[in-house]
Scaffold this active site. Structure first.
Site, PDB file in Angstrom:
ATOM      1  CG  ASN A   1      -1.757   5.645  -0.601  1.00  0.00           C
ATOM      2  OD1 ASN A   1      -1.739   6.866  -0.792  1.00  0.00           O
ATOM      3  ND2 ASN A   1      -1.875   4.770  -1.567  1.00  0.00           N
TER       4      ASN A   1
ATOM      5  CB  SER B   1      -5.116   3.717   0.651  1.00  0.00           C
ATOM      6  OG  SER B   1      -4.961   2.328   0.581  1.00  0.00           O
ATOM      7  CB  SER B   2      -6.888   1.329  -4.285  1.00  0.00           C
ATOM      8  OG  SER B   2      -6.047   2.158  -5.044  1.00  0.00           O
TER       9      SER B   2
ATOM     10  CB  THR C   1      -3.567   3.924  -7.725  1.00  0.00           C
ATOM     11  OG1 THR C   1      -4.004   2.873  -6.877  1.00  0.00           O
ATOM     12  CG2 THR C   1      -4.738   4.581  -8.378  1.00  0.00           C
TER      13      THR C   1
ATOM     14  N   GLY D   1      -2.701  -3.034  -2.222  1.00  0.00           N
ATOM     15  CA  GLY D   1      -1.391  -3.618  -1.938  1.00  0.00           C
ATOM     16  C   GLY D   1      -1.390  -4.416  -0.644  1.00  0.00           C
TER      17      GLY D   1
ATOM     18  CD  GLU E   1      -4.303  -2.856   3.495  1.00  0.00           C
ATOM     19  OE1 GLU E   1      -3.914  -1.789   2.996  1.00  0.00           O
ATOM     20  OE2 GLU E   1      -5.485  -3.082   3.760  1.00  0.00           O
TER      21      GLU E   1
ATOM     22  CB  SER F   1      -0.903  -0.023   1.226  1.00  0.00           C
ATOM     23  OG  SER F   1      -1.711   1.109   1.212  1.00  0.00           O
ATOM     24  N   GLY F   2       0.581   2.155  -0.897  1.00  0.00           N
ATOM     25  CA  GLY F   2       1.329   3.411  -0.964  1.00  0.00           C
ATOM     26  C   GLY F   2       2.572   3.319  -1.826  1.00  0.00           C
TER      27      GLY F   2
HETATM   28  N1  LIG Z   1       5.214   8.291  -9.897  1.00  0.00           N
HETATM   29  C1  LIG Z   1       4.833   9.066  -8.916  1.00  0.00           C
HETATM   30  N2  LIG Z   1       5.152  10.371  -8.908  1.00  0.00           N
HETATM   31  C2  LIG Z   1       4.780  11.161  -7.902  1.00  0.00           C
HETATM   32  N3  LIG Z   1       4.103  10.736  -6.815  1.00  0.00           N
HETATM   33  C3  LIG Z   1       3.763   9.429  -6.768  1.00  0.00           C
HETATM   34  C4  LIG Z   1       4.099   8.532  -7.811  1.00  0.00           C
HETATM   35  N4  LIG Z   1       3.646   7.312  -7.461  1.00  0.00           N
HETATM   36  C5  LIG Z   1       3.023   7.454  -6.274  1.00  0.00           C
HETATM   37  N5  LIG Z   1       3.079   8.725  -5.857  1.00  0.00           N
HETATM   38  C6  LIG Z   1       2.526   9.244  -4.619  1.00  0.00           C
HETATM   39  O1  LIG Z   1       2.278   8.183  -3.751  1.00  0.00           O
HETATM   40  C7  LIG Z   1       0.935   8.149  -3.335  1.00  0.00           C
HETATM   41  C8  LIG Z   1       0.431   6.721  -3.195  1.00  0.00           C
HETATM   42  O2  LIG Z   1       0.425   6.106  -4.449  1.00  0.00           O
HETATM   43  P1  LIG Z   1      -0.701   5.119  -4.887  1.00  0.00           P
HETATM   44  O3  LIG Z   1      -2.013   5.605  -4.479  1.00  0.00           O
HETATM   45  O4  LIG Z   1      -0.470   4.853  -6.320  1.00  0.00           O
HETATM   46  O5  LIG Z   1      -0.327   3.849  -4.048  1.00  0.00           O
HETATM   47  P2  LIG Z   1      -0.924   2.431  -4.158  1.00  0.00           P
HETATM   48  O6  LIG Z   1       0.198   1.526  -4.428  1.00  0.00           O
HETATM   49  O7  LIG Z   1      -2.038   2.434  -5.132  1.00  0.00           O
HETATM   50  O8  LIG Z   1      -1.469   2.159  -2.713  1.00  0.00           O
HETATM   51  P3  LIG Z   1      -2.744   1.368  -2.246  1.00  0.00           P
HETATM   52  O9  LIG Z   1      -2.393  -0.052  -2.334  1.00  0.00           O
HETATM   53  O10 LIG Z   1      -2.968   1.839  -0.908  1.00  0.00           O
HETATM   54  O11 LIG Z   1      -3.815   1.751  -3.174  1.00  0.00           O
HETATM   55  C9  LIG Z   1       0.195   8.927  -4.396  1.00  0.00           C
HETATM   56  O12 LIG Z   1      -0.941   9.518  -3.853  1.00  0.00           O
HETATM   57  C10 LIG Z   1       1.237   9.943  -4.822  1.00  0.00           C
HETATM   58  O13 LIG Z   1       1.174  11.048  -3.996  1.00  0.00           O
HETATM   59 MG   LIG Z   2      -4.001   2.246  -5.094  1.00  0.00          MG
END
Ligand SMILES: Nc1ncnc2c1ncn2[C@@H]1O[C@H](COP(=O)(O)OP(=O)(O)OP(=O)(O)O)[C@@H](O)[C@H]1O
Ligand SMILES: [Mg+2]
Length: 1110
Positions: free
Chosen positions: A160, A163-164, A115, A390, A392, A110-111
């Site tokens: 996050n 977070s999805s 996404t 992700g 967690e 997660s994070g």
């Molecule tokens: N390539 C990137 N450039 C800039 N910021 C990023 C990038 N990737 C992720 N982030 C930052 O990290 C945060 C978390 O990313 P994201 O929501 O994609 O995580 P996740 O893997 O989908 O987590 P979860 O499993 O909780 O959904 C985003 O809100 C963003 O602020």
């Molecule tokens: Mg996500």
């Protein structure tokens, strides 16, 4: 800067190494060191072969611009520095060009940035695929589905801020050109417990906060909401606002996105009403009310929220209120109503809120799918993007975390399957020399969870369905007994004494050693959450609601469809859908993005070694590199490989006749690729280094360019040549025609000028000659005139002389004659006086007559009796003689003519003569008969077998046989009859049968009557008193009337014993028909009556025959 200059390579300006395969020496430290070095230089992407490692930078980097998209577009994967765009481009191109369905698997905790990565992939594909009004609309809808789902399905967690809280798999569908057609989204288990309760430091789903901050006052009023978060029990207050998150602005984005995706205004409104209803639901509170039986019964404390909620959803308040106080249980056709206590009422309320929200979320996904669905049924190419929650580990992990982690476990499994195991197995299969690389296979953990007999999910289901008291503790007991031996399962009370003293493991928990680490799960709520029960009274109340969405969301509330069967449990459903997903992924070509989180603080520039090291370990990245390094970067079956690169070698281009493998060998030898760079498998060629592949690709590209140039060159040459030849041909034709024309014109001009010159010359010559001739003529004329005058003068002179001479001579002879005469007369006077005068007269007459007769001999007319010519009379006194001679001559030649006749001809002429005697100048029909010979027997009855019978009746020679018309006195119409005449009688017989109708001896015939006109009517009148007369007279008609009557007359005259038959010619005569006498009258018909004779009966006594005027 022009595009050509930005050409960078994986090896250019490399920070650390771009591809871990190139890392030297390879160890965990160097691996992490490389990641850190790159991360510190903002190089967040690193490859392991074709796998992309993505570090979350936690800050926005300028590497996602349109220029970057262009840079990576249609470039080789290893050509530029590592980027997520390179992976997206590779996947998209092999989907478009090689027709391989793709899936992009994004994993990480997660994070870690999953996404974000999925959105980057989608936006890249959208940027590079086809354009056009329709395509752009599809793209826009696909992209805009993200903010909508994120608003309803994402929330701030401790890990996050976005977070999805649901799993998402999206299939983007393309047509054969690579243009997007639409998509299908599948969602996996929303973490709905978040609706009613959020862990410390976390928030409810974004949409609640967005609605309250972003909606207009008016909208809020309509939804009966208050902007203040603190008014709502379901919204946690400690982290209601998140740094860097503008809920109000996001609300507008979401609304806009929903409109783009295709939500109608009323649908939008309905969704907002549901969101508001959930908030209101959370505010409903209950108080106990003691009952007589000692139990507490719950009552709604303050009915205002309940009322407002019911108004929002169109529910009857009393129905819902009752559903919060009572519960109806149906068992075996019996309905039992039990009261709910306060705790149960809260449970029911929360269950309703969770269900309401999660069902609405699923409806949203369905509705989006409806909008983005591809419109064609033709075969589609598919790119799947998987962004699932992700892995967690929380302090307090419950059923949701268990499910989420199970899903991640499965994804790791598929990664192992497809990359590590499959790769190694393939080497073995292909007979490539290979030393096995050890890696951890998490299949054993998957089995612990999902095994159908003794897997944790199966046991949870068993427990839920078991009759009797079921609690989370009984479930844990069951786990303790069955899974105790499993090496990845840990529990305090399991038979395995190992954990008896482990105080980090509470009694109400079990621990699983996931691939990504140990996770402690608290069993509390497992059974409940797995059952996912909603009291039927509540679902029925919802179904009754007067709201457009509620019937769709609570179909089981329909009283008509009461189903006593338990719905499938949440765990069961999730396992099934994960199973389907895995199968789906296995059919596609996988592309991996492994997301790594650099620190726990959501901070940029912070790189926590231990955290990264942990992730690198459990993601199996080291093993991945090892397998990759030991193995071959690229493999391809011989046939497609030969097909792709055959143009690089003369022997294989354009066709290779032998087996594909030999072709590839020849090819690689020809290209002088070092031996160690490739290995020949059984069916595939293995290329060790990506750079070799890149080298081949580059060569191919150049070669294709050369080939294209060659084709272009030949084609252009051909085109120009044919064009030129055509032009030349046309030019020849044109010039030929023109020359001909020009020569013609020139010739005409010369001709006309020479004619002019000629005519001048000729004229001049002619005038000259004319002048000469005129002169000569004048000379001649002058001579002639002079000579004429001269001759005239001479002649006149001569004439005068001759005249004088003649006058003189004559005078001499006259004088002489006179003298002689006088002398003779004196002498003969005495003799002459007696008879000289008479003799002279006779002599003269004789001479004249002689001359007349001799002349007549030469001018005699011809011997034809009808020749009327006769020479003219010479002297008046011979007139009488002349006429007499003419008469005698005519009679003589007639006699001559007659003397040539035979007897028959004579008879015929006699007959004709007789006819003329009878009819000439008396009947108008006569002249037309003169030219016709009288043939007599027209029917040839003695020869014609048809008349054999009739012939036999006739005892004498037939003089005449012909068909006549017998006139019927009644109507004046004629009927054909055969008319036969012999010397003694005439007979009338039927024309068809030859039967004799009447036979009349000639002596009985008195007379014949005919008209004066040109008709053929004749009446045969019989003597009165004879036997034949009894039947009456005959009125007949025949064209050969003249012949018939002549013959009758002659025959009558020939028989000596009787007088001739009289012929009366008159235009009116009487005919005796049996008793009556009828008058037959002939009149001249006018021109309009046609030119045929018509006989009409006028009255009893009158038959009128109209004869056309001649
Ligand atoms: N390539 C990137 N450039 C800039 N910021 C990023 C990038 N990737 C992720 N982030 C930052 O990290 C945060 C978390 O990313 P994201 O929501 O994609 O995580 P996740 O893997 O989908 O987590 P979860 O499993 O909780 O959904 C985003 O809100 C963003 O602020
Ligand atoms: Mg996500």
């Amino acid at each position: 800067m022009s595009k050509m200059e930005v050409k960078t390579s994986l090896l250019d300006n490399m920070i650390g190494v771009g591809d871990m395969v190139l890392l030297e020496p390879l160890s965990e430290e160097t691996f992490i060191g490389n990641l850190r070095k790159r991360f510190e230089h903002n190089e967040i992407y690193t490859y392991i072969g074709s796998v992309v490692i993505s570090m979350n930078p936690y800050k926005s980097l300028p590497i996602y611009t349109a220029d970057k998209v262009e840079e990576y577009r249609n470039r080789n994967f290893y050509e530029l520095s590592p980027h997520i765009y390179a992976l997206a481009d590779e996947a998209y191109r092999s989907l478009r060009d090689q027709d391989k369905d793709q899936c992009i698997l994004i994993t990480g905790e997660s994070g870690a940035g999953k996404t974000e990565a999925s959105k980057l992939v989608m936006s890249y594909v959208a940027a590079v695929c086809g354009k056009g009004q329709e395509v752009n609309k599809v793209k826009e809808q696909l992209l805009q589905s993200n903010p909508v789902l994120e608003a309803f399905g994402n929330a701030k967690t401790v890990r996050n801020d976005n977070s999805s809280r649901f799993g998402k798999y999206m299939d983007i569908e393309f047509d054969f050109k690579g243009d997007p057609l639409g998509g299908v989204i599948s969602n996996y288990l929303l973490e709905k417990s978040r609706v009613v309760k959020q862990p410390r430091g976390e928030r409810n789903f974004h949409i609640f906060y967005q609605l309250l901050s972003g909606a207009s006052d008016d909208t809020l009023k309509k939804l009966k909401l208050d902007r203040d978060f603190s008014k709502y029990n379901y919204l946690s207050l400690d982290s209601a606002t998140v740094n860097g998150l503008d809920d109000a602005a996001n609300f507008r984005t979401v609304r806009n996105a929903m409109q783009i995706v295709g939500f109608m205004e009323d649908e939008l409104q309905s969704v907002m009403e549901l969101v508001a209803a959930v908030l209101k639901l959370g505010n409903i509170e209950f108080k106990p009310e003691s009952r007589v039986n000692g139990f507490d019964e719950s009552r709604v404390k303050d009915k205002n929220d309940l009322k407002e909620m019911c108004e929002l959803l169109g529910i009857e308040q009393s129905v819902l209120e009752r559903a919060f106080s009572y519960r109806t249980v149906e068992a075996k056709m019996e309905k039992v109503s039990t009261t709910l206590n306060v705790a149960q009422a809260y449970y029911a309320r929360d269950a309703l809120a969770k269900n309401l929200y999660s069902r609405m979320f699923s409806w949203l996904v369905t509705r989006i799918n409806e909008s983005i669905k591809a419109q064609t049924k033709s075969r589609k190419k598919v790119m799947g993007v998987l962004d699932i929650y992700g892995f967690e580990i929380f302090e307090d992990n419950s059923f949701e975390q268990f499910i989420i982690n199970y899903c991640n476990e499965k994804l790791q499994q598929i990664f192992i399957e497809l990359t590590l195991r499959e790769e190694q197995e393939e080497y073995v299969r292909e007979g490539i020399e290979w030393t096995n690389i050890e890696y951890f296979n998490n299949a054993i953990i998957c089995d612990l969870i999902e095994n159908n007999q003794n897997g944790i999910l199966a046991m949870l289901d068993e427990e839920c369905l078991r009759p009797g008291t079921v609690t989370d503790e009984t479930f844990l007991d069951k786990l303790n007994t069955i899974c105790a031996e499993h090496q990845h399962f840990e529990s305090r009370l399991s038979k395995n004494s190992k954990f008896l003293t482990d105080h980090s493991l509470p009694h109400s928990c079990f621990r699983i050693q996931h691939y990504a680490g140990k996770v402690l799960y608290r069993v509390e709520g497992f059974v409940d959450k797995n059952n996912d029960l909603l009291y039927r009274d509540l679902s029925q109340a919802m179904y009754k609601a007067n709201h457009s969405l509620m019937k769709l969301l609570f179909p089981e509330g329909n009283p008509a469809k009461v189903n006593l069967k338990r719905p499938p449990t949440a765990g069961f459903q999730f396992k099934a859908s994960v199973g389907t997903l895995m199968k789906n992924l296995q059919t596609k070509n996988p592309n991996y993005i492994r997301c790594i989180k650099p620190n726990d603080k959501k901070a940029s520039q912070v790189f926590t070694d231990s955290l990264v090291c942990h992730q690198v370990r459990y993601l199996g990245l080291m093993e991945n590199v090892r397998v990759r390094r030991a193995g071959y970067a690229f493999r391809q079956a011989y046939e497609p490989c030969l097909e792709r690169y055959k143009m690089l070698c003369k022997q294989t281009w354009p066709h290779w006749k032998g087996p594909a493998r030999e072709g590839v060998e020849v090819l690689l030898k020809g290209l002088e690729v070092p031996e160690e760079e490739f290995a020949y498998g059984r069916s595939k060629i293995f290329i060790r280094n990506p750079r070799t592949l890149f080298f081949l690709e580059e060569k191919r590209r150049q070669c294709l360019e050369d080939l294209a140039t060659l084709i272009q060159k030949i084609y252009r040459g051909w085109k120009c040549r044919t064009h030129f030849l055509l032009l030349k041909k046309s030019q020849v034709v044109v010039s030929a025609w023109y020359r001909r024309y020009a020569q013609q014109q020139k010739y005409k001009k010369i001709k006309s000028s020479s004619i002019v010159v000629q005519s001048f010359i000729r004229g001049w010559k002619a005038r000259k000659i004319l002048r000469e001739l005129k002169y000569q003529k004048r000379c001649k004329e002058a001579v002639t005139t002079i000579s004429a005058y001269w001759h005239g003068t001479q002649a006149r002179w001569e004439l005068r002389r001759l005249k004088d001479e003649a006058r003189n001579k004559r005078a001499v002879s006259v004088i002489w004659a006179a003298w002689l005469g006088t002398k003779v007369r004196r002498e003969y006077r005495k003799f002459f006086r007696a008879n000289a005068g008479k003799k002279i007269y006779e002599f003269t007459i004789q001479k004249i007559m002689q001359k007349y007769f001799l002349g007549l001999k030469n001018t005699m007319p011809s011997m034809s009796p009808i020749d009327k010519t006769w020479p003219a009379r010479p002297y008046l006194f011979l007139d009488g003689t002349h006429q007499e001679l003419r008469r005698i001559f005519h009679l003589w030649r007639c006699k001559k003519y007659r003397s040539q006749f035979t007897e028959e001809k004579k008879a015929i002429y006699e007959e004709k003569l007789e006819a003329s005697k009878i009819f000439k100048d008396k009947k108008a029909l006569y002249p037309s008969s003169v030219g016709q010979p009288f043939k007599g027997d027209y029917l040839e009855i003695n020869k014609n077998p048809k008349y054999q019978k009739l012939n036999s009746v006739m005892d004498e020679k037939v003089l005449l046989a012909d068909v006549v018309n017998k006139i019927n006195r009644a109507n004046g119409k004629g009927a054909p009859r055969i008319f036969l005449l012999t010397k003694k009688k005439f007979v009338l017989a039927d024309q068809k049968t030859g039967q004799v109708k009447a036979s009349v001896p000639l002596p009985d015939l008195n007379s014949v009557s005919v008209s004066t006109q040109s008709d053929g009517f004749f009446a045969l009148k019989l003597k009165e008193g004879t036997p034949s007369a009894a039947k009456g007279d005959f009125l007949l008609s025949s064209d050969r009337l003249i012949e018939i009557i002549t013959k009758l007359h002659r025959t009558g005259a020939a028989s000596a014993e009787r007088e001739t038959i009289g012929v009366d010619i008159s235009d009116e005569f009487l005919v005796q028909f049996k008793q009556d006498k009828v008058c037959v009258k002939f009149i001249q018909a006018g021109p309009k009556n046609g030119n045929s004779v018509a006989c009409k009966r006028k009255n009893n006594r009158l038959l009128e025959v109209s004869v056309p005027s001649p």
